[in-house]
Design a protein around this motif. Sequence first.
Motif, PDB file in Angstrom:
ATOM      1  N   LYS A 101       8.193  42.489  20.668  1.00 10.73           N
ATOM      2  CA  LYS A 101       8.907  42.361  21.937  1.00 10.73           C
ATOM      3  C   LYS A 101      10.398  42.537  21.707  1.00 10.73           C
ATOM      4  CE  LYS A 101       5.686  39.384  24.321  1.00 10.73           C
ATOM      5  NZ  LYS A 101       5.484  38.113  25.008  1.00 10.73           N
ATOM      6  N   CYS A 102      11.036  43.151  22.679  1.00  8.03           N
ATOM      7  CA  CYS A 102      12.482  43.392  22.588  1.00  8.03           C
ATOM      8  C   CYS A 102      13.272  42.129  22.903  1.00  8.03           C
ATOM      9  CB  CYS A 102      12.909  44.445  23.598  1.00  8.03           C
ATOM     10  SG  CYS A 102      12.209  46.038  23.315  1.00  8.03           S
ATOM     11  N   SER A 103      14.457  42.087  22.352  1.00 12.24           N
ATOM     12  CA  SER A 103      15.392  41.031  22.724  1.00 12.24           C
ATOM     13  C   SER A 103      16.674  41.620  23.306  1.00 12.24           C
ATOM     14  CB  SER A 103      15.717  40.148  21.521  1.00 12.24           C
ATOM     15  OG  SER A 103      16.262  40.929  20.482  1.00 12.24           O
ATOM     16  N   HIS A 104      16.860  42.939  23.147  1.00 13.04           N
ATOM     17  CA  HIS A 104      18.030  43.633  23.695  1.00 13.04           C
ATOM     18  C   HIS A 104      17.563  44.928  24.351  1.00 13.04           C
ATOM     19  CE1 HIS A 104      19.730  41.007  20.617  1.00 13.04           C
ATOM     20  NE2 HIS A 104      20.824  41.004  21.354  1.00 13.04           N
ATOM     21  N   TRP A 105      18.185  45.251  25.473  1.00 17.72           N
ATOM     22  CA  TRP A 105      17.806  46.443  26.218  1.00 17.72           C
ATOM     23  C   TRP A 105      19.036  47.279  26.534  1.00 17.72           C
ATOM     24  CZ3 TRP A 105      15.793  41.654  26.884  1.00 17.72           C
ATOM     25  CH2 TRP A 105      14.415  41.517  26.774  1.00 17.72           C
ATOM     26  N   VAL A 106      18.788  48.560  26.803  1.00 18.35           N
ATOM     27  CA  VAL A 106      19.821  49.437  27.354  1.00 18.35           C
ATOM     28  C   VAL A 106      19.327  49.879  28.722  1.00 18.35           C
ATOM     29  CG1 VAL A 106      20.820  50.202  25.179  1.00 18.35           C
ATOM     30  CG2 VAL A 106      18.875  51.422  26.111  1.00 18.35           C
TER      31      VAL A 106
END
Length: 131
Positions: A101-106
């Motif tokens: 799972k991601c913790s940072h997005w763009v």
Amino acid sequence: MDFDDVLKYVDEFGPFQQRVYFLLCLFCISHGTRVVVLVFILSVPNHRCSIPGYVNDSYDITSPEHQLELKKSIPANDSCHIYLPSHHNNSTHPTNPIKQKCSHWVYDKSEFTSTVASEFNLVCDDASETT
């Protein structure tokens, strides 16, 4: 005395009725504006996981190297997971991919430069907090 007679006596659309009408219209206009603004500030723009270690990562592809990293790191049609970096070989596809799972997005900034969802990362598992 019936209702029509009462209206003639108190003046059908006198100063009191005009003030009440104006205040009601003022309330309706301000409330309508607040409701319409929510459409824009609560919009969730297109997003994907940020590539770990990639400086100046953006939603748009900026170079061939960036496109290669996207193919290696981001699962197709999945904006909430990323492949673990240690499970890559030199090809464009990961071997034995393990999703994390991601913790940072763009975010795509073509429509909105900033929304509540993008400022507080209210996407994927946290998306239910916006409703």
